[in-house]
Design an enzyme around this catalytic site. Structure first.
Site, mmCIF file in Angstrom:
data_model
loop_
_atom_site.group_PDB
_atom_site.id
_atom_site.type_symbol
_atom_site.label_atom_id
_atom_site.label_comp_id
_atom_site.label_asym_id
_atom_site.label_seq_id
_atom_site.Cartn_x
_atom_site.Cartn_y
_atom_site.Cartn_z
ATOM 1 N N SER A 13 56.760 54.295 77.295
ATOM 2 C CA SER A 13 57.108 53.812 75.953
ATOM 3 C C SER A 13 56.927 54.970 74.985
ATOM 4 C CB SER A 13 56.224 52.625 75.574
ATOM 5 O OG SER A 13 54.865 52.929 75.777
ATOM 6 N N GLU A 15 56.281 56.167 70.793
ATOM 7 C CA GLU A 15 55.965 55.845 69.401
ATOM 8 C C GLU A 15 56.870 56.671 68.484
ATOM 9 O OE1 GLU A 15 51.778 55.668 67.622
ATOM 10 O OE2 GLU A 15 52.669 57.364 66.548
ATOM 11 N N THR A 46 55.392 53.140 63.737
ATOM 12 C CA THR A 46 54.121 53.161 63.007
ATOM 13 C C THR A 46 54.259 52.519 61.626
ATOM 14 O OG1 THR A 46 54.539 55.346 62.079
ATOM 15 C CG2 THR A 46 53.357 55.264 64.180
ATOM 16 N N ALA A 49 49.604 53.876 56.021
ATOM 17 C CA ALA A 49 48.332 53.387 55.474
ATOM 18 C C ALA A 49 48.567 52.460 54.295
ATOM 19 C CB ALA A 49 47.495 54.579 55.033
ATOM 20 N N ARG A 104 43.503 48.368 62.389
ATOM 21 C CA ARG A 104 42.824 48.298 61.097
ATOM 22 C C ARG A 104 43.537 49.217 60.110
ATOM 23 N NH1 ARG A 104 37.361 51.406 59.862
ATOM 24 N NH2 ARG A 104 38.941 53.036 59.811
ATOM 25 N N GLY A 105 43.874 50.418 60.562
ATOM 26 C CA GLY A 105 44.481 51.409 59.675
ATOM 27 C C GLY A 105 43.429 52.130 58.870
ATOM 28 N N ALA A 120 40.067 45.638 63.057
ATOM 29 C CA ALA A 120 41.262 45.181 63.781
ATOM 30 C C ALA A 120 41.011 43.888 64.546
ATOM 31 C CB ALA A 120 41.740 46.283 64.728
ATOM 32 N N TYR A 142 39.892 54.178 72.183
ATOM 33 C CA TYR A 142 39.480 55.562 71.901
ATOM 34 C C TYR A 142 38.591 56.114 73.020
ATOM 35 C CZ TYR A 142 41.290 54.224 67.402
ATOM 36 O OH TYR A 142 42.127 53.781 66.408
ATOM 37 N N HIS A 146 36.031 56.576 68.556
ATOM 38 C CA HIS A 146 36.598 56.600 67.196
ATOM 39 C C HIS A 146 35.656 57.379 66.263
ATOM 40 C CE1 HIS A 146 37.659 55.022 63.176
ATOM 41 N NE2 HIS A 146 38.879 55.024 63.677
ATOM 42 N N GLN A 209 49.953 71.953 63.917
ATOM 43 C CA GLN A 209 50.088 70.498 63.761
ATOM 44 C C GLN A 209 49.065 69.773 64.655
ATOM 45 O OE1 GLN A 209 53.507 68.551 65.572
ATOM 46 N NE2 GLN A 209 54.077 67.761 63.571
HETATM 47 P P1 FAD Z 1 39.055 49.105 64.612
HETATM 48 O O1 FAD Z 1 39.234 48.678 66.006
HETATM 49 O O2 FAD Z 1 38.778 48.059 63.595
HETATM 50 O O3 FAD Z 1 37.871 50.183 64.600
HETATM 51 C C1 FAD Z 1 37.638 51.004 63.462
HETATM 52 C C2 FAD Z 1 36.196 51.492 63.478
HETATM 53 O O4 FAD Z 1 35.323 50.399 63.165
HETATM 54 C C3 FAD Z 1 35.725 52.022 64.829
HETATM 55 O O5 FAD Z 1 34.833 53.079 64.576
HETATM 56 C C4 FAD Z 1 34.984 50.837 65.437
HETATM 57 O O6 FAD Z 1 34.006 51.242 66.361
HETATM 58 C C5 FAD Z 1 34.368 50.210 64.198
HETATM 59 N N1 FAD Z 1 34.188 48.747 64.302
HETATM 60 C C6 FAD Z 1 35.063 47.839 64.749
HETATM 61 N N2 FAD Z 1 34.548 46.599 64.666
HETATM 62 C C7 FAD Z 1 33.314 46.726 64.125
HETATM 63 C C8 FAD Z 1 32.289 45.818 63.743
HETATM 64 N N3 FAD Z 1 32.427 44.495 63.916
HETATM 65 N N4 FAD Z 1 31.154 46.315 63.204
HETATM 66 C C9 FAD Z 1 30.991 47.655 63.022
HETATM 67 N N5 FAD Z 1 31.920 48.566 63.340
HETATM 68 C C10 FAD Z 1 33.079 48.115 63.877
HETATM 69 N N6 FAD Z 1 47.111 54.083 61.772
HETATM 70 C C11 FAD Z 1 48.009 53.689 60.836
HETATM 71 O O7 FAD Z 1 47.717 53.720 59.621
HETATM 72 N N7 FAD Z 1 49.277 53.254 61.205
HETATM 73 C C12 FAD Z 1 49.664 53.186 62.486
HETATM 74 O O8 FAD Z 1 50.801 52.801 62.774
HETATM 75 C C13 FAD Z 1 48.735 53.580 63.501
HETATM 76 N N8 FAD Z 1 49.046 53.484 64.810
HETATM 77 C C14 FAD Z 1 48.108 53.792 65.761
HETATM 78 C C15 FAD Z 1 48.426 53.609 67.116
HETATM 79 C C16 FAD Z 1 47.489 53.915 68.103
HETATM 80 C C17 FAD Z 1 47.849 53.686 69.551
HETATM 81 C C18 FAD Z 1 46.217 54.439 67.739
HETATM 82 C C19 FAD Z 1 45.214 54.809 68.800
HETATM 83 C C20 FAD Z 1 45.899 54.611 66.393
HETATM 84 C C21 FAD Z 1 46.825 54.277 65.401
HETATM 85 N N9 FAD Z 1 46.529 54.399 64.034
HETATM 86 C C22 FAD Z 1 47.442 54.027 63.083
HETATM 87 C C23 FAD Z 1 45.219 54.926 63.598
HETATM 88 C C24 FAD Z 1 44.204 53.807 63.335
HETATM 89 O O9 FAD Z 1 44.631 52.981 62.277
HETATM 90 C C25 FAD Z 1 42.872 54.479 62.974
HETATM 91 O O10 FAD Z 1 42.345 55.122 64.102
HETATM 92 C C26 FAD Z 1 41.845 53.573 62.308
HETATM 93 O O11 FAD Z 1 40.810 54.412 61.786
HETATM 94 C C27 FAD Z 1 41.187 52.567 63.234
HETATM 95 O O12 FAD Z 1 42.040 51.549 63.549
HETATM 96 P P2 FAD Z 1 41.617 50.507 64.718
HETATM 97 O O13 FAD Z 1 42.654 49.482 64.756
HETATM 98 O O14 FAD Z 1 41.288 51.230 65.951
HETATM 99 O O15 FAD Z 1 40.268 49.921 64.048
#
Ligand code: FAD
Length: 283
Positions: A13, A15, A46, A49, A104-105, A120, A142, A146, A209
């Site tokens: 796939s 992105e 994608t 933010a 989460r973003g 998320a 991750y 992360h 980059q």
């Molecule tokens: P989460 O899973 O919510 O985690 C974020 C942080 O919070 C982590 O450090 C986690 O350990 C911590 N955490 C989670 N739950 C809890 C809790 N209950 N208590 C305390 N800490 C907690 N970004 C964009 O803006 N747009 C995109 O389209 C985009 N696409 C992506 C696609 C992929 C495959 C990946 C790997 C990343 C992408 N990102 C994108 C980046 C992503 O948004 C960032 O990495 C963001 O910082 C974390 O998003 P997440 O969904 O992993 O968050």
């Protein structure tokens, strides 16, 4: 020879990101056609933010669907309210979208978090509560932790929480050390979390980059790769050639280790994927 992936065993796939200009949109259409020759399971788009690219993301997803292909729409909850998320989900459903990448973003600096969601996992739970099984939900994983995680253990628990909330599978942040990926999958499995974890692959095409992105997202560039890239200075041909070798070797190791698929961060290009996947044939 045009590489094709018609007999592929391993799902792939890609992105894509939404183009910013009409010229970018034309170029992206050509890129997609080239990538379609590799028979991808889906192309994901994608989401900027704080919803900054929502219109462009949805427009690109609509084009992919109109091209008869499967589109996965990224959706992020940072700063969103439940009402706005409900509206976006209804729009995506009406568009015919069946796959989401729920994130989460990150908010651009200077923006307060606000909104109804913190993580998320809350978004995944909300999507399931609101739309049942309407969507296949992917989440981010991750293997190299992360950057905001309190600890590796906490990050793994956060990942498990997203799956328990109803996600079907995961795509990883990119990495160049396959041990980190396999360790992550093993650790998740030991916690009873056994959904497919598809490695995200970032082909190396540019030194600056890659270093910029990796510093932002916490992906580690192994010392030997960083030093080799630095040694090439502005010699783009050598960077590309080295990058193709590294990316191909990584995909080969992952394939041999039994990964459920390969997800490429295409950066809206087709050439690196065409070359890598041709070198890997038959998949
Ligand atoms: P989460 O899973 O919510 O985690 C974020 C942080 O919070 C982590 O450090 C986690 O350990 C911590 N955490 C989670 N739950 C809890 C809790 N209950 N208590 C305390 N800490 C907690 N970004 C964009 O803006 N747009 C995109 O389209 C985009 N696409 C992506 C696609 C992929 C495959 C990946 C790997 C990343 C992408 N990102 C994108 C980046 C992503 O948004 C960032 O990495 C963001 O910082 C974390 O998003 P997440 O969904 O992993 O968050």
């Amino acid at each position: 020879m045009t590489p094709t992936n018609k007999t592929a065993q391993l799902p792939i796939s890609f992105e894509l990101f939404p183009p910013k200009t009409p010229e970018g949109a034309i170029k992206l259409r050509a890129t997609r056609q080239a990538l379609y020759a590799l028979n991808p399971e889906y192309c994901s788009v994608t989401f900027g933010a704080g919803g900054s690219t929502q219109a462009g993301t949805f427009a690109t997803v609509t084009e992919i669907l109109a091209e008869g292909r499967v589109a996965a729409c990224h959706i992020s909850c940072m700063g969103a309210t439940k009402a706005s998320m409900r509206e976006q989900l209804a729009t995506l459903k009406a568009m015919g979208v069946k796959r989401l990448v729920a994130l989460r973003g990150d908010l651009p600096s200077g923006f307060g978090a606000g909104g109804d969601f913190h993580y998320a996992s809350e978004l995944v739970a909300f999507i399931r509560a609101e739309t049942g099984d309407a969507f296949h939900i992917e989440v981010a994983a991750y293997p190299e932790i992360h950057p905001q995680a309190r600890s590796a253990g906490d990050d793994l628990k956060s990942y498990a929480a997203k799956i328990k909330a109803g996600a079907n599978s995961a795509i990883t942040q990119y990495f160049y050390n396959s041990d980190a990926y396999f360790r992550f999958v093993d650790d998740a499995y030991k916690m009873g979390v056994d959904v497919p974890v598809v490695p995200g692959i970032m082909p190396i095409t540019s030194s600056s980059q890659l270093i910029r992105f990796s510093d932002m997202c916490g992906a580690e560039i192994p010392r030997w790769i960083r030093l080799r890239l630095q040694g090439f200075a502005d010699d783009t041909a050598s960077i590309k050639s080295f990058g193709l070798d590294v990316t191909t070797d990584l995909c080969d190791q992952l394939r041999n280790g039994g990964v459920p698929g390969l997800h490429f961060y295409s950066m809206n290009q087709s050439a690196p994927m065409l070359e890598v996947l041709q070198r890997l044939q038959p998949l």
